[in-house]
Scaffold this active site. Structure first.
Site, PDB file in Angstrom:
ATOM      1  N   ARG A   1       0.656   1.168  10.914  1.00 34.02           N
ATOM      2  CA  ARG A   1       1.498   0.667  12.009  1.00 34.02           C
ATOM      3  C   ARG A   1       1.889   1.764  13.004  1.00 34.02           C
ATOM      4  O   ARG A   1       2.411   1.446  14.074  1.00 34.02           O
ATOM      5  CB  ARG A   1       2.760   0.001  11.457  1.00 34.02           C
ATOM      6  CG  ARG A   1       2.468  -1.296  10.725  1.00 34.02           C
ATOM      7  CD  ARG A   1       3.727  -2.089  10.409  1.00 34.02           C
ATOM      8  NE  ARG A   1       3.418  -3.441   9.986  1.00 34.02           N
ATOM      9  CZ  ARG A   1       3.263  -3.834   8.714  1.00 34.02           C
ATOM     10  NH1 ARG A   1       3.414  -2.977   7.739  1.00 34.02           N
ATOM     11  NH2 ARG A   1       2.969  -5.088   8.434  1.00 34.02           N
TER      12      ARG A   1
ATOM     13  N   LEU B   1      -7.793   2.688   7.562  1.00 33.00           N
ATOM     14  CA  LEU B   1      -7.502   3.777   6.636  1.00 33.00           C
ATOM     15  C   LEU B   1      -7.022   5.045   7.315  1.00 33.00           C
ATOM     16  O   LEU B   1      -7.494   5.407   8.398  1.00 33.00           O
ATOM     17  CB  LEU B   1      -8.752   4.102   5.817  1.00 33.00           C
ATOM     18  CG  LEU B   1      -9.329   2.979   4.967  1.00 33.00           C
ATOM     19  CD1 LEU B   1     -10.468   3.530   4.095  1.00 33.00           C
ATOM     20  CD2 LEU B   1      -8.278   2.315   4.093  1.00 33.00           C
TER      21      LEU B   1
ATOM     22  N   GLY C   1       1.003   3.859  -3.034  1.00 32.31           N
ATOM     23  CA  GLY C   1       1.694   4.959  -2.368  1.00 32.31           C
ATOM     24  C   GLY C   1       3.209   4.832  -2.523  1.00 32.31           C
ATOM     25  O   GLY C   1       3.766   3.742  -2.377  1.00 32.31           O
ATOM     26  N   GLN C   2       3.841   5.952  -2.777  1.00 34.49           N
ATOM     27  CA  GLN C   2       5.298   5.991  -2.888  1.00 34.49           C
ATOM     28  C   GLN C   2       5.965   5.667  -1.545  1.00 34.49           C
ATOM     29  O   GLN C   2       7.130   5.317  -1.484  1.00 34.49           O
ATOM     30  CB  GLN C   2       5.714   7.390  -3.384  1.00 34.49           C
ATOM     31  CG  GLN C   2       7.168   7.543  -3.741  1.00 34.49           C
ATOM     32  CD  GLN C   2       7.608   6.590  -4.846  1.00 34.49           C
ATOM     33  OE1 GLN C   2       6.848   6.269  -5.756  1.00 34.49           O
ATOM     34  NE2 GLN C   2       8.842   6.111  -4.747  1.00 34.49           N
ATOM     35  N   LYS C   3       5.191   5.767  -0.473  1.00 29.78           N
ATOM     36  CA  LYS C   3       5.684   5.370   0.854  1.00 29.78           C
ATOM     37  C   LYS C   3       6.277   3.962   0.802  1.00 29.78           C
ATOM     38  O   LYS C   3       7.258   3.655   1.449  1.00 29.78           O
ATOM     39  CB  LYS C   3       4.509   5.442   1.832  1.00 29.78           C
ATOM     40  CG  LYS C   3       4.574   4.535   3.020  1.00 29.78           C
ATOM     41  CD  LYS C   3       5.071   5.275   4.203  1.00 29.78           C
ATOM     42  CE  LYS C   3       5.024   4.525   5.502  1.00 29.78           C
ATOM     43  NZ  LYS C   3       4.801   3.109   5.441  1.00 29.78           N
TER      44      LYS C   3
ATOM     45  N   GLU D   1      -5.042   9.130   6.058  1.00 32.91           N
ATOM     46  CA  GLU D   1      -5.012  10.116   4.969  1.00 32.91           C
ATOM     47  C   GLU D   1      -4.197   9.636   3.760  1.00 32.91           C
ATOM     48  O   GLU D   1      -4.436  10.081   2.641  1.00 32.91           O
ATOM     49  CB  GLU D   1      -4.472  11.459   5.463  1.00 32.91           C
ATOM     50  CG  GLU D   1      -5.521  12.340   6.116  1.00 32.91           C
ATOM     51  CD  GLU D   1      -6.627  12.784   5.150  1.00 32.91           C
ATOM     52  OE1 GLU D   1      -6.330  13.072   3.973  1.00 32.91           O
ATOM     53  OE2 GLU D   1      -7.796  12.820   5.566  1.00 32.91           O
ATOM     54  N   GLY D   2      -3.197   8.781   3.989  1.00 27.92           N
ATOM     55  CA  GLY D   2      -2.428   8.236   2.864  1.00 27.92           C
ATOM     56  C   GLY D   2      -3.330   7.427   1.950  1.00 27.92           C
ATOM     57  O   GLY D   2      -3.355   7.627   0.722  1.00 27.92           O
ATOM     58  N   HIS D   3      -4.102   6.515   2.552  1.00 30.80           N
ATOM     59  CA  HIS D   3      -5.057   5.736   1.756  1.00 30.80           C
ATOM     60  C   HIS D   3      -6.066   6.674   1.081  1.00 30.80           C
ATOM     61  O   HIS D   3      -6.408   6.495  -0.081  1.00 30.80           O
ATOM     62  CB  HIS D   3      -5.855   4.778   2.656  1.00 30.80           C
ATOM     63  CG  HIS D   3      -5.032   3.759   3.373  1.00 30.80           C
ATOM     64  ND1 HIS D   3      -4.858   3.779   4.739  1.00 30.80           N
ATOM     65  CD2 HIS D   3      -4.348   2.680   2.929  1.00 30.80           C
ATOM     66  CE1 HIS D   3      -4.118   2.756   5.103  1.00 30.80           C
ATOM     67  NE2 HIS D   3      -3.779   2.070   4.039  1.00 30.80           N
TER      68      HIS D   3
ATOM     69  N   LEU E   1       2.431   8.734   7.341  1.00 25.27           N
ATOM     70  CA  LEU E   1       1.264   8.022   7.861  1.00 25.27           C
ATOM     71  C   LEU E   1       1.396   6.541   7.559  1.00 25.27           C
ATOM     72  O   LEU E   1       1.865   6.148   6.487  1.00 25.27           O
ATOM     73  CB  LEU E   1      -0.017   8.568   7.227  1.00 25.27           C
ATOM     74  CG  LEU E   1      -0.361  10.003   7.577  1.00 25.27           C
ATOM     75  CD1 LEU E   1      -1.697  10.389   6.949  1.00 25.27           C
ATOM     76  CD2 LEU E   1      -0.442  10.195   9.074  1.00 25.27           C
TER      77      LEU E   1
END
Ligand code: AMP
Length: 300
Positions: free
Chosen positions: A206, A48, A166-168, A50-52, A203
C-alpha cells in the site's frame, strides 16, 4: 470440463510452476511429498517487496518445497476499502518468486477459492478479532474472518509443515496462531521481523498509494514507534504511548489507533509485566491507510 486440462500448471523462466487450480497443486504436492520433504507456505496478496522476499528466503532456507500463494482475497476487504485499486503485477511477482527460489506459486481465481454457493467461514473469537484493526469502527471483525477463512483453505490445500507471516501484521499473526492451534492444523507458524526502508517506513504494497509528500510524512509512524519503545523502557508504557502520540501529532497524523496490547492475546497492556507487549498503530496518511507496530520483548 476437465479442470486438469482447463488449468494446466505452467513454468516461468525463473523455474517457478504456476497453478490456478487447487487440484493441480494438490497432485503436484502429493508427488513431491512422497520423498518426505518439509513444505513451506508463504501466503501473499502479491505486488512483492522485500518484506515478502524475506519470508520467501526464510522458507527457501528451511524447507524442501516452497509454495507461495498469490491471491488478493476479496473477503478480507470491507465495502469502501481498496480491493479495486489494490496494486497488482503478476508478471513481476512470478519473476521475483522464481529468483527467490519458490517452487510452486498458487495463483487461483476468485471463483476457484470461493465457488458459487460458498458459505463456510472461520471465525476467531472477538477478543482477538474485534480489537485494533478488527474494531467495528475500523476494518471490522469481517476482515479477520476473511483472513482466517482463506488461510485455513490454503493450509488445507497445501498442507504446509511451516507457514511464514510478517510481524508487520502482528494481529494477523496472533489470529492465525490461535486458529491453527484451535483447529489442530499441524503447521508451525513462523513470524518474521518487519522489513523497513532505510528511513524506517515499513514496506507495504500500500506504500504505492503515497504521493511524495505523504511518503515523507509517513516516516513519522516508525519514528513514533521507536520513541515509544525507548520511552517505555526508560519509564512506562503510558509514557511510551504519549511520546508516540506527540511524534505523530508533530507530523499532523491523527492515528486511528495507537495502543499497547499483550502480543499474544491482544488484551490491553497497562505495564510491562514480563510478557511481550505490542505497541500498534494505524493511521491514514494521504490516501493510504498504514499499519505498523513494535514488539517489546521482556528484558532477560
Ligand atoms: P500481504 O501481501 O500484504 O498480504 O503480505 C503477505 C505477507 O507478507 C504477510 O505475512 C505480511 O505480514 C508479510 N509482510 C508484509 N509487509 C511486510 C514487511 N514490511 N516485513 C515483513 N513481512 C511483511
Amino acid at each position: 470440463m476437465d479442470t486438469a486440462l482447463a488449468n494446466p500448471p505452467h513454468s516461468t523462466d525463473g523455474g517457478v510452476k504456476v497453478f490456478r487450480g487447487k487440484e493441480e497443486l494438490r497432485s503436484a504436492l502429493s508427488e513431491a511429498r512422497r520423498a518426505g520433504p518439509r513444505i513451506g507456505l508463504v501466503p501473499t496478496m502479491g505486488y512483492l517487496h522485500e518484506g515478502h522476499l524475506s519470508l520467501l528466503r526464510a522458507a527457501r532456507a528451511e524447507c524442501d518445497v516452497v509454495v507461495m500463494s498469490l491471491f488478493v482475497n476479496p473477503s478480507q476487504f470491507g465495502p469502501g476499502e481498496d480491493l479495486d485499486r489494490y496494486p497488482r503485477d503478476e508478471e513481476r511477482d512470478l519473476r521475483l518468486a522464481g529468483e527467490a527460489g519458490v517452487d510452486f506459486v498458487y495463483a487461483p481465481t476468485v471463483e476457484e477459492v470461493y465457488p458459487e454457493g460458498f458459505s463456510t467461514h472461520v471465525e476467531v473469537d472477538g477478543a482477538l478479532t474485534e480489537v485494533l484493526d478488527g474494531d467495528p469502527a475500523r476494518r471490522g471483525p469481517g476482515h479477520f474472518r476473511g483472513v482466517a477463512t482463506v488461510v485455513a483453505k490454503l493450509f488445507n490445500v497445501v498442507q504446509p509443515d511451516v507457514a511464514y507471516f510478517g510481524q508487520k501484521d502482528a494481529q494477523q499473526v496472533a489470529v492465525i496462531r490461535r486458529m491453527a492451534r484451535d483447529l489442530d492444523f499441524p503447521v508451525r507458524i513462523e513470524a518474521l521481523p518487519t522489513v523497513r526502508e532505510a528511513d524506517g517506513l515499513a514496506l507495504s504494497s500500500r506504500n504505492a498509494y503515497l504521493d511524495p509528500r505523504s511518503r515523507e510524512r509517513a516516516t513519522a509512524i516508525s519514528r513514533a514507534l521507536r520513541v515509544a519503545e525507548a520511552a517505555t523502557r526508560a519509564g512506562s508504557l503510558g509514557a511510551g504511548i504519549d511520546a508516540a502520540r506527540a511524534e505523530l501529532s508533530a507530523a499532523g497524523i491523527e492515528p486511528e489507533y495507537l495502543e499497547a496490547r499483550d502480543a499474544e492475546n491482544l488484551s490491553p497492556a497497562a505495564e510491562l509485566n514480563g510478557r511481550p507487549v505490542l505497541i500498534a498503530v494505524a493511521a491514514r496518511v494521504g490516501s493510504a491507510r498504514l499499519i505498523d507496530n513494535v514488539l517489546i520483548e521482556p528484558r532477560t
